[in-house]
Design an enzyme around this catalytic site. Sequence first.
Site, short mmCIF file in Angstrom:
data_model
loop_
_atom_site.label_atom_id
_atom_site.label_comp_id
_atom_site.label_asym_id
_atom_site.label_seq_id
_atom_site.Cartn_x
_atom_site.Cartn_y
_atom_site.Cartn_z
N ASP A 139 1.07 -1.28 -0.01
CA ASP A 139 0.14 -0.03 0.06
C ASP A 139 0.94 1.23 -0.14
O ASP A 139 2.17 1.17 -0.01
CB ASP A 139 -0.93 -0.05 0.99
N ASP A 141 -0.10 4.86 1.41
CA ASP A 141 -0.35 5.76 2.61
C ASP A 141 -0.12 4.96 3.89
O ASP A 141 -0.61 3.97 4.24
CB ASP A 141 -1.59 6.35 2.55
N ASP A 424 -1.40 -0.80 6.06
CA ASP A 424 -1.65 -0.32 7.57
C ASP A 424 -3.29 -0.64 8.00
O ASP A 424 -3.73 -0.60 9.12
CB ASP A 424 -1.43 1.16 7.41
#
Length: 586
Positions: A139, A141, A424
């Site tokens: 990912d 961010d 996250d």
Amino acid sequence: MSLKTVLSRSLWVWSQGGSVLRSTRERTLSTCCGEKHGCGITKAQSCDSSACPAVEPQPRAPSGVNKKPDEPVGAPGVSGVRGRSYFTNAAPTDQKSLLWAKYHDMKRLVHGACSVLNPSAIYSNNEVSLAEVDIYGFDYDYTLALYSNALHTMIYNAARGFLIDHFKYPQGIYKYDYIPNFAARGLHYDIQKGLFMKIDAFHYIQPGTVYRGLSPVPDEEVLQLYGGTFHIPLEQDSGFYGKGPKVKQFMDIFSIPEMTLLAAANDFFITNEIDYDPVHLFKDVTEAVGMVHLKGYMYKWIMQDLDKYILRGEETEAVLNKLVDHGKKLFLITNSPFAFVDKGMTHMVGKDWRDFFDVVIVQADKPHFFTDCIKPFRRQDNDGALRWDKIKSLEKGEIYKQGNLFDFLRLTGWRGSKVLYFGDHLYSDLADLTLRHGWRTGAIVPELEQETRIVSTSQYSTTLTWMQALTGLLERMQTNQDPGAREVLQEWQQEREELRLMTKNLFNPHFGSIFRTCHNPTYFSRRLCRFSDLYMASISCLLNYDVSYTFYPRRTPLQHEAPLWMDQLCTGCRKTPHLEEMAQIR
């Protein structure tokens, strides 16, 4: 001699401040180690703080010395006995004195345990061999790009402005500034009652962690609100992804300013005795925060000051270089737009950052990317223009928008445990990959760095070890029906509650650790263990390990099993194999 055996006999220290004299066998209790690693354990032993309270060895009296105590000391009702024996068979004259004797004897045995946890370690929930992993996915961010806390303040202020100017909320809410340490990731929010709470792995609210606005709600009121129980039926009230309809779970780091704004707005209405509907407030705050993202404010702030908002970019470059140098394939799947990702990756890695990745997918619309098979891939030019050609292969150097995992698997053939994907968000990034597709998954948990530092303090380890020992005493002595003994047990119970509050406040005075309630894992921890094979503070932790390294989860005993095995070090205590490489980066 086991700890239980030691405690079953009356242990008395004879002289005030004097050394405790013990036999060779008894002294095995005093330490867990031969070759020490800073926490009192050997390479062949575990230093789990709940299982291995290290006790400092006491010096043996010089040969031929038989010092008579100036004033014999014992428990109330027990006279001092001369001699070198550490034990006495003499029993206290009453049950109350006996319990306090056991209490003080246990406390002398308890010292702080592990104090060298490594915040750069990778922790495993499942056995993973990196030698079997050929493809690494990321990912963007809070995975490839970590952001400073200054971003939370910006998101909060902008959303607060939208709430007041666009949704016409009272101007008085402007008086509420962002509170950095109020909210914590993983909290649940009762949409209809307007309450924040921390819930454990068994769906029970942790007492003392329910907040209405910025004020705690007494436990007695919580019980009244939920029908005499702390249990919340999350399966029907919150759903698999924690989105409701009645209870929302905030799982990503971007949600921290949203939670703070919700609490502040609730507090404003309650403090000023203004009637309002918590459901409407929740909907409006959610939309106000969403506008910050949809209107591109967050992207603009970061792109205008990359040095201020992006952290540790050089470590991201080091990770990508290491993986590519060892022949690994890399791909990126993010919900962020290409222009934003390109700006950040160029800042961290360089203008040729796309050369690292075999596939780049932006605006993927996760988690729907992993569950739906409707949206096809579209090729996107560097200037953002979309192409109309049918995608028959995913080519290196190209940018793709949207798409779905089913086409991704068909076009790449990347399946199963040879793929390791990092993200996250436990739901949007990891849940479907591990449950439906068998990919290996790695969770990025930035809070882990701070929490391991707290766990490593002597204050925390000593308090926790003593609390566990005291709990063991309560468990064993609870059948004593003597009135004096019952009074002692109540005092112990009160002390245990105070110790719980003390350990909680070391993390967050409102909600405590994101990983634990009083004694159970949090609901967040339960999801973390279920949806991630590995978890770590940042992807830079990969620099500490060889690409053929195998991660082994610690075998912790089940409740019905005896804790007999001591064959593994606590993961966080180990010297990571390639920590030296990090010295050149940090």
